[in-house]
Design a protein around this motif. Sequence first.
Motif, PDB file in Angstrom:
ATOM      1  N   VAL A   1     -14.660  27.709   6.054  1.00 46.30           N
ATOM      2  CA  VAL A   1     -14.376  26.723   5.013  1.00 46.30           C
ATOM      3  C   VAL A   1     -15.115  26.554   3.665  1.00 46.30           C
ATOM      4  O   VAL A   1     -14.781  26.391   2.762  1.00 46.30           O
ATOM      5  CB  VAL A   1     -14.549  25.556   5.981  1.00 46.30           C
ATOM      6  CG1 VAL A   1     -15.931  25.178   6.419  1.00 46.30           C
ATOM      7  CG2 VAL A   1     -14.099  24.331   5.082  1.00 46.30           C
ATOM      8  N   HIS A   2     -16.495  27.327   3.784  1.00 51.34           N
ATOM      9  CA  HIS A   2     -17.219  27.335   2.456  1.00 51.34           C
ATOM     10  C   HIS A   2     -16.648  28.344   1.640  1.00 51.34           C
ATOM     11  O   HIS A   2     -16.573  27.961   0.390  1.00 51.34           O
ATOM     12  CB  HIS A   2     -18.732  27.693   3.087  1.00 51.34           C
ATOM     13  CG  HIS A   2     -19.497  26.705   3.612  1.00 51.34           C
ATOM     14  ND1 HIS A   2     -20.065  25.419   2.667  1.00 51.34           N
ATOM     15  CD2 HIS A   2     -19.882  26.586   4.825  1.00 51.34           C
ATOM     16  CE1 HIS A   2     -20.569  25.021   3.722  1.00 51.34           C
ATOM     17  NE2 HIS A   2     -20.721  25.570   4.897  1.00 51.34           N
TER      18      HIS A   2
ATOM     19  N   GLU B   1     -20.733  15.096   4.617  1.00 55.73           N
ATOM     20  CA  GLU B   1     -20.948  16.574   4.816  1.00 55.73           C
ATOM     21  C   GLU B   1     -19.585  17.273   5.404  1.00 55.73           C
ATOM     22  O   GLU B   1     -18.861  16.416   5.826  1.00 55.73           O
ATOM     23  CB  GLU B   1     -21.949  17.012   5.962  1.00 55.73           C
ATOM     24  CG  GLU B   1     -23.458  16.681   5.626  1.00 55.73           C
ATOM     25  CD  GLU B   1     -23.710  17.667   4.295  1.00 55.73           C
ATOM     26  OE1 GLU B   1     -22.852  18.725   4.329  1.00 55.73           O
ATOM     27  OE2 GLU B   1     -24.761  17.494   3.863  1.00 55.73           O
ATOM     28  N   LYS B   2     -19.220  18.518   4.978  1.00 56.44           N
ATOM     29  CA  LYS B   2     -18.089  19.042   5.614  1.00 56.44           C
ATOM     30  C   LYS B   2     -18.001  19.276   6.984  1.00 56.44           C
ATOM     31  O   LYS B   2     -19.032  19.206   7.723  1.00 56.44           O
ATOM     32  CB  LYS B   2     -18.004  20.376   4.858  1.00 56.44           C
ATOM     33  CG  LYS B   2     -19.052  21.740   5.332  1.00 56.44           C
ATOM     34  CD  LYS B   2     -18.621  22.161   6.487  1.00 56.44           C
ATOM     35  CE  LYS B   2     -19.754  23.230   6.960  1.00 56.44           C
ATOM     36  NZ  LYS B   2     -19.305  23.633   8.234  1.00 56.44           N
ATOM     37  N   PRO B   3     -16.871  19.281   7.670  1.00 60.48           N
ATOM     38  CA  PRO B   3     -15.706  18.859   6.964  1.00 60.48           C
ATOM     39  C   PRO B   3     -15.611  17.338   6.548  1.00 60.48           C
ATOM     40  O   PRO B   3     -16.096  16.526   7.169  1.00 60.48           O
ATOM     41  CB  PRO B   3     -14.719  19.111   7.834  1.00 60.48           C
ATOM     42  CG  PRO B   3     -15.261  18.847   9.262  1.00 60.48           C
ATOM     43  CD  PRO B   3     -16.721  19.032   9.066  1.00 60.48           C
ATOM     44  N   LEU B   4     -14.756  17.196   5.616  1.00 58.76           N
ATOM     45  CA  LEU B   4     -14.281  15.813   5.410  1.00 58.76           C
ATOM     46  C   LEU B   4     -13.876  15.065   6.481  1.00 58.76           C
ATOM     47  O   LEU B   4     -14.459  14.055   6.911  1.00 58.76           O
ATOM     48  CB  LEU B   4     -13.281  15.666   4.079  1.00 58.76           C
ATOM     49  CG  LEU B   4     -12.823  14.183   3.909  1.00 58.76           C
ATOM     50  CD1 LEU B   4     -13.818  13.312   3.393  1.00 58.76           C
ATOM     51  CD2 LEU B   4     -11.286  14.245   3.141  1.00 58.76           C
TER      52      LEU B   4
ATOM     53  N   PHE C   1     -20.028  20.127  -0.180  1.00 57.75           N
ATOM     54  CA  PHE C   1     -19.803  21.679  -0.312  1.00 57.75           C
ATOM     55  C   PHE C   1     -20.954  21.951  -0.993  1.00 57.75           C
ATOM     56  O   PHE C   1     -20.944  22.115  -2.421  1.00 57.75           O
ATOM     57  CB  PHE C   1     -18.389  21.897  -0.906  1.00 57.75           C
ATOM     58  CG  PHE C   1     -17.300  21.818   0.015  1.00 57.75           C
ATOM     59  CD1 PHE C   1     -17.402  22.355   1.131  1.00 57.75           C
ATOM     60  CD2 PHE C   1     -16.244  20.915  -0.214  1.00 57.75           C
ATOM     61  CE1 PHE C   1     -16.285  22.389   1.850  1.00 57.75           C
ATOM     62  CE2 PHE C   1     -14.949  20.752   0.467  1.00 57.75           C
ATOM     63  CZ  PHE C   1     -15.146  21.485   1.617  1.00 57.75           C
TER      64      PHE C   1
ATOM     65  N   GLY D   1     -11.868  18.167  -0.011  1.00 62.63           N
ATOM     66  CA  GLY D   1     -12.132  18.068   1.578  1.00 62.63           C
ATOM     67  C   GLY D   1     -10.829  18.218   2.044  1.00 62.63           C
ATOM     68  O   GLY D   1     -10.633  19.037   2.996  1.00 62.63           O
TER      69      GLY D   1
ATOM     70  N   ASP E   1     -13.668  26.682  -0.121  1.00 62.73           N
ATOM     71  CA  ASP E   1     -13.845  25.825  -1.128  1.00 62.73           C
ATOM     72  C   ASP E   1     -14.420  26.616  -2.525  1.00 62.73           C
ATOM     73  O   ASP E   1     -14.062  26.277  -3.623  1.00 62.73           O
ATOM     74  CB  ASP E   1     -14.805  24.673  -0.941  1.00 62.73           C
ATOM     75  CG  ASP E   1     -15.282  23.568  -1.822  1.00 62.73           C
ATOM     76  OD1 ASP E   1     -14.421  23.016  -2.117  1.00 62.73           O
ATOM     77  OD2 ASP E   1     -16.380  23.846  -2.503  1.00 62.73           O
TER      78      ASP E   1
ATOM     79  N   VAL F   1     -17.840  15.153  -1.129  1.00 66.40           N
ATOM     80  CA  VAL F   1     -17.960  15.971  -0.197  1.00 66.40           C
ATOM     81  C   VAL F   1     -19.111  17.024  -0.274  1.00 66.40           C
ATOM     82  O   VAL F   1     -19.243  17.720  -1.323  1.00 66.40           O
ATOM     83  CB  VAL F   1     -16.419  16.525   0.225  1.00 66.40           C
ATOM     84  CG1 VAL F   1     -16.574  17.435   1.393  1.00 66.40           C
ATOM     85  CG2 VAL F   1     -15.607  15.662   0.158  1.00 66.40           C
TER      86      VAL F   1
END
Length: 339
Positions: A178-179, A99-102, A128, A307, A182, A126
């Motif tokens: 962060v979503h 799962e995020k975050p890496l 996302f 990631g 990506d 990862v």
Amino acid sequence: MNPREPLRIAVIGTGRMGADHVRRIDRVISGARVTAVVDVDAERAKAVAAGVDGCTSHTDPAAAMAAADVDAVIVASPGAAHEAALLTAFEHDLPVLCEKPLTPDAASALRVMEAEQALGHRRVQVGFMRRYDTEYVRLKALLESGRLGRPLMLHNRHRNVASPSFFTSAMLITDSVVHEVDATRWLLGQEITAVTVLRPTPSAGAPEGLRDPQFVVLETDGGALSDVEIFVNCGFGYQVQAEAVCERGTARIGDGHALVTHTDGHWGGTITQDWTERFAQAYDDEIQAWVDATRHGRIAGPSVYDGYAAAAVCEAGVRALENGGRVTVDLVEKPPLYR
């Protein structure tokens, strides 16, 4: 492993995300079963394991990954624990959905990337999940078709009813934006080169000291701009929307108009209240795709490099938030393993 046999999975972390993945594997998707769960809270791990036939509970990820009945791993623990779990999985050459975050920062993400390259093959996907959402998939296909011409701008809105009590101003970037980081890289097929964060006067609904909302501008190496309105205490619902503005037209997703009612002199619909409802299908499809690929010896989906890139952009975003101004993003060249 034999693709005719179910994939035996250890789920590390049994909080809200991990427990939901256990439920998903046990009751929704096919071709897999949960054989082990791990959590530092032994009682919570036992409670989750008790609901799944043949599932054991552990407090040590290494013990679960060394078990004979574990073929693959889902890492859903807090981000700070991801690097150690991933490196342990590499020791056993186990496929991982992380799962995020890496990892929480670019330096640790680089260490994971170097360790995976030393194996000589990919082991990590990862999480996302927006890449598996039906609306995002359709938008990606439309942009790649070229029908609308070159993408010029991408407008994103990301709103939550209320933030958790532990949320910090930086976490609006690292845990929420962060979503969009990506999604921007994936939808446009471009790398992000700079970040600017603008800070309006905080909402009266935001906890004391929380800089909410924020307005984030991402610049790409293809000359496009992607902006993100992140508002984690909007009070009315969970909304994720995106609009691509291209040379010959626009395309928008996330309006949530699947059902509109007209009654008693009013019209309207409902607004989802959290991510588990809005992205339920995306999570189901993501885990199913990972299971299917893993059973056939493949690793697909977002890579460790994805990631790492997200972590590097978020680091720049946090610096921009704290110091103001425009902060550039310097990424290492993508290694051959991830091209």
